[in-house]
Design a protein around this motif. Structure first.
Motif, PDB file in Angstrom:
ATOM      1  N   SER A 176      -8.290 -12.983  -6.454  1.00  0.00           N
ATOM      2  CA  SER A 176      -7.353 -12.531  -5.417  1.00  0.00           C
ATOM      3  C   SER A 176      -8.061 -11.604  -4.432  1.00  0.00           C
ATOM      4  O   SER A 176      -9.052 -10.958  -4.749  1.00  0.00           O
ATOM      5  N   ARG A 177      -7.495 -11.559  -3.226  1.00  0.00           N
ATOM      6  CA  ARG A 177      -8.021 -10.691  -2.184  1.00  0.00           C
ATOM      7  C   ARG A 177      -6.819 -10.131  -1.428  1.00  0.00           C
ATOM      8  O   ARG A 177      -6.237 -10.826  -0.587  1.00  0.00           O
ATOM      9  N   PRO A 178      -6.420  -8.891  -1.711  1.00  0.00           N
ATOM     10  CA  PRO A 178      -5.209  -8.348  -1.087  1.00  0.00           C
ATOM     11  C   PRO A 178      -5.277  -8.385   0.430  1.00  0.00           C
ATOM     12  O   PRO A 178      -6.346  -8.227   1.030  1.00  0.00           O
ATOM     13  N   ALA A 179      -4.115  -8.596   1.047  1.00  0.00           N
ATOM     14  CA  ALA A 179      -4.039  -8.597   2.506  1.00  0.00           C
ATOM     15  C   ALA A 179      -4.350  -7.200   3.052  1.00  0.00           C
ATOM     16  O   ALA A 179      -4.121  -6.190   2.385  1.00  0.00           O
ATOM     17  N   VAL A 180      -4.866  -7.161   4.267  1.00  0.00           N
ATOM     18  CA  VAL A 180      -5.205  -5.896   4.909  1.00  0.00           C
ATOM     19  C   VAL A 180      -3.969  -5.302   5.578  1.00  0.00           C
ATOM     20  O   VAL A 180      -3.247  -5.985   6.318  1.00  0.00           O
ATOM     21  N   GLN A 181      -3.711  -4.023   5.309  1.00  0.00           N
ATOM     22  CA  GLN A 181      -2.673  -3.253   5.994  1.00  0.00           C
ATOM     23  C   GLN A 181      -3.373  -2.141   6.770  1.00  0.00           C
ATOM     24  O   GLN A 181      -4.172  -1.398   6.196  1.00  0.00           O
ATOM     25  N   ARG A 182      -3.080  -2.023   8.048  1.00  0.00           N
ATOM     26  CA  ARG A 182      -3.797  -1.055   8.892  1.00  0.00           C
ATOM     27  C   ARG A 182      -2.913   0.135   9.243  1.00  0.00           C
ATOM     28  O   ARG A 182      -1.784  -0.041   9.703  1.00  0.00           O
ATOM     29  N   ILE A 183      -3.439   1.312   9.018  1.00  0.00           N
ATOM     30  CA  ILE A 183      -2.784   2.559   9.413  1.00  0.00           C
ATOM     31  C   ILE A 183      -3.633   3.189  10.511  1.00  0.00           C
ATOM     32  O   ILE A 183      -4.806   3.509  10.284  1.00  0.00           O
ATOM     33  N   ARG A 184      -3.046   3.321  11.683  1.00  0.00           N
ATOM     34  CA  ARG A 184      -3.755   3.927  12.816  1.00  0.00           C
ATOM     35  C   ARG A 184      -3.237   5.346  13.024  1.00  0.00           C
ATOM     36  O   ARG A 184      -2.030   5.590  12.937  1.00  0.00           O
ATOM     37  N   GLY A 185      -4.144   6.264  13.285  1.00  0.00           N
ATOM     38  CA  GLY A 185      -3.730   7.650  13.436  1.00  0.00           C
ATOM     39  C   GLY A 185      -4.611   8.410  14.391  1.00  0.00           C
ATOM     40  O   GLY A 185      -5.617   7.912  14.896  1.00  0.00           O
ATOM     41  N   ARG A 186      -4.203   9.633  14.629  1.00  0.00           N
ATOM     42  CA  ARG A 186      -4.971  10.530  15.493  1.00  0.00           C
ATOM     43  C   ARG A 186      -4.873  11.937  14.916  1.00  0.00           C
ATOM     44  O   ARG A 186      -3.806  12.376  14.481  1.00  0.00           O
ATOM     45  N   THR A 187      -5.992  12.617  14.904  1.00  0.00           N
ATOM     46  CA  THR A 187      -6.056  13.984  14.423  1.00  0.00           C
ATOM     47  C   THR A 187      -6.791  14.826  15.470  1.00  0.00           C
ATOM     48  O   THR A 187      -7.058  14.341  16.578  1.00  0.00           O
ATOM     49  N   ALA A 188      -7.118  16.041  15.140  1.00  0.00           N
ATOM     50  CA  ALA A 188      -7.786  16.915  16.104  1.00  0.00           C
ATOM     51  C   ALA A 188      -9.137  16.335  16.507  1.00  0.00           C
ATOM     52  O   ALA A 188      -9.870  15.772  15.679  1.00  0.00           O
ATOM     53  N   ALA A 189      -9.481  16.472  17.775  1.00  0.00           N
ATOM     54  CA  ALA A 189     -10.759  15.955  18.272  1.00  0.00           C
ATOM     55  C   ALA A 189     -11.930  16.573  17.528  1.00  0.00           C
ATOM     56  O   ALA A 189     -12.979  15.931  17.333  1.00  0.00           O
ATOM     57  N   ASP A 190     -11.763  17.807  17.072  1.00  0.00           N
ATOM     58  CA  ASP A 190     -12.833  18.484  16.336  1.00  0.00           C
ATOM     59  C   ASP A 190     -13.100  17.839  14.981  1.00  0.00           C
ATOM     60  O   ASP A 190     -14.118  18.138  14.344  1.00  0.00           O
ATOM     61  N   ALA A 198      -6.521   7.589   2.717  1.00  0.00           N
ATOM     62  CA  ALA A 198      -5.192   7.098   2.357  1.00  0.00           C
ATOM     63  C   ALA A 198      -5.234   6.715   0.897  1.00  0.00           C
ATOM     64  O   ALA A 198      -6.248   6.190   0.418  1.00  0.00           O
ATOM     65  N   TRP A 199      -4.138   6.986   0.168  1.00  0.00           N
ATOM     66  CA  TRP A 199      -4.093   6.548  -1.210  1.00  0.00           C
ATOM     67  C   TRP A 199      -2.666   6.338  -1.683  1.00  0.00           C
ATOM     68  O   TRP A 199      -1.716   6.882  -1.125  1.00  0.00           O
ATOM     69  N   HIS A 200      -2.571   5.525  -2.735  1.00  0.00           N
ATOM     70  CA  HIS A 200      -1.308   5.257  -3.408  1.00  0.00           C
ATOM     71  C   HIS A 200      -1.407   5.959  -4.756  1.00  0.00           C
ATOM     72  O   HIS A 200      -2.088   5.502  -5.672  1.00  0.00           O
ATOM     73  N   GLU A 201      -0.746   7.104  -4.873  1.00  0.00           N
ATOM     74  CA  GLU A 201      -0.940   7.954  -6.037  1.00  0.00           C
ATOM     75  C   GLU A 201      -0.564   7.302  -7.364  1.00  0.00           C
ATOM     76  O   GLU A 201      -1.259   7.499  -8.366  1.00  0.00           O
ATOM     77  N   PRO A 202       0.513   6.485  -7.455  1.00  0.00           N
ATOM     78  CA  PRO A 202       0.858   5.906  -8.762  1.00  0.00           C
ATOM     79  C   PRO A 202      -0.243   5.029  -9.356  1.00  0.00           C
ATOM     80  O   PRO A 202      -0.356   4.924 -10.578  1.00  0.00           O
ATOM     81  N   THR A 203      -1.040   4.380  -8.506  1.00  0.00           N
ATOM     82  CA  THR A 203      -2.082   3.481  -9.017  1.00  0.00           C
ATOM     83  C   THR A 203      -3.493   4.008  -8.785  1.00  0.00           C
ATOM     84  O   THR A 203      -4.453   3.410  -9.265  1.00  0.00           O
ATOM     85  N   ARG A 222      -6.607  -2.399   1.428  1.00  0.00           N
ATOM     86  CA  ARG A 222      -6.459  -3.609   0.617  1.00  0.00           C
ATOM     87  C   ARG A 222      -5.889  -3.173  -0.726  1.00  0.00           C
ATOM     88  O   ARG A 222      -6.559  -3.228  -1.753  1.00  0.00           O
ATOM     89  N   PHE A 223      -4.642  -2.699  -0.703  1.00  0.00           N
ATOM     90  CA  PHE A 223      -4.001  -2.207  -1.907  1.00  0.00           C
ATOM     91  C   PHE A 223      -3.189  -3.316  -2.567  1.00  0.00           C
ATOM     92  O   PHE A 223      -2.467  -4.058  -1.893  1.00  0.00           O
ATOM     93  N   SER A 224      -3.291  -3.396  -3.871  1.00  0.00           N
ATOM     94  CA  SER A 224      -2.533  -4.383  -4.640  1.00  0.00           C
ATOM     95  C   SER A 224      -1.261  -3.744  -5.182  1.00  0.00           C
ATOM     96  O   SER A 224      -1.210  -2.534  -5.430  1.00  0.00           O
ATOM     97  N   ASP A 225      -0.235  -4.582  -5.357  1.00  0.00           N
ATOM     98  CA  ASP A 225       1.012  -4.148  -5.985  1.00  0.00           C
ATOM     99  C   ASP A 225       1.677  -2.997  -5.239  1.00  0.00           C
ATOM    100  O   ASP A 225       2.266  -2.097  -5.854  1.00  0.00           O
ATOM    101  N   VAL A 226       1.574  -3.001  -3.918  1.00  0.00           N
ATOM    102  CA  VAL A 226       2.321  -2.063  -3.083  1.00  0.00           C
ATOM    103  C   VAL A 226       3.114  -2.886  -2.076  1.00  0.00           C
ATOM    104  O   VAL A 226       2.701  -3.970  -1.676  1.00  0.00           O
TER     105      VAL A 226
END
Length: 256
Positions: A176-190, A198-203, A222-226
């Motif tokens: 198996s090869r889990p599908a890609v889920q993309r999270i886009r974000g922005r933080t301080a330029a510094d 990113a993480w899924h704490e239960p697993t 590429r997280f499984s079972d989420v």
């Protein structure tokens, strides 16, 4: 990564491991007997001898450390010859589903509790890998290099290319090869040049990516079972956010 996030993650990653049917390291009751030396169970067909110029490998700079990125064909040659130890830098659930046969679990950035790599000689060749394709493994490799390990490399193309090529893989879901889920974000330029997590704490599944100039980042999970309602934690040096996967993938994460 902020200390509170790492400690929470480590507590999950170091928990129980599901049994791995079809794994060459299975015990009779189906529970995994974790690999400890990082070598394949047995060498494959002898390879044609070749010279590998490790000095020609490109590098990536992580945490101020230059980490060599080894082409996958070079690492597979070392694997076949039994001349390198392999360490999986991902989370425990990801490792349980599929990992390079014989590789140990040594999560980025510090290996977690009871890290088997800590018992390896500093002059042994060590190959770290992940699936993103190489940021998590580069974080793990950088820590090893800082700790005095002399010959540490990262698989440039990552674990999924290893799987695609049909190289030895063990676990509960090796095809198996889990599908890609993309999270886009922005933080301080510094924060440019540092790491977004990113993480899924239960697993214990996790992913990481470098923060670009201007503070933008894209995490490819590429997280499984989420599912869409699963809670995912996102952390940068400036903030920590917890929300559903659906919410995080349909907006730009800013910490507000």
């Amino acid at each position: 990564m902020q200390r509170r996030g790492y400690l929470a993650l480590c507590g999950t990653v170091c928990g129980g491991l599901a049994g791995c049917s079809g794994d060459s390291n299975d015990t009779p009751d189906g529970a995994v007997a974790p690999a400890s030396d990082g070598y394949p169970a047995q060498s494959g067909t002898p390879s044609t001898e070749r010279d590998i110029d490790t000095g020609s490998f490109p590098t990536t700079t992580v945490e101020g450390v230059d980490v060599p990125l080894a082409p996958i064909d070079a690492t597979q040659y070392w694997y076949r010859e039994g001349t390198a130890r392999f360490a999986d830098a991902r989370g425990r659930a990801q490792y349980a589903r599929s990992h390079i046969t014989g590789a140990v679990l040594s999560p980025a950035p510090d290996g977690g509790a009871d890290d088997p790599v800590s018992d390896w000689p500093n002059d042994d060749r060590i190959v770290c890998y992940c699936g993103c394709p190489h940021h998590l493994s580069s974080l793990r490799a950088a820590t090893l290099i800082k700790n005095g390990y002399e010959r540490v490399f990262v698989i440039d193309e990552g674990f999924w290319e290893w799987q695609t090529r049909g190289y030895p893989v063990s676990g509960t879901a090796v095809t198996s090869r889990p599908a890609v889920q993309r999270i886009r974000g922005r933080t301080a330029a510094d924060d440019a040049g540092q790491t977004a997590w990113a993480w899924h704490e239960p697993t214990g599944q996790r992913e990481a990516t470098p923060i670009a100039e201007g503070g933008s980042y894209t995490l490819e999970l590429r997280f499984s079972d989420v599912g869409p309602d699963s809670t995912i934690a996102v952390e940068t040096p400036a903030y920590r956010v917890e929300d559903s996967l659906d919410a995080l993938t349909t907006r730009t994460v800013t910490g507000t």
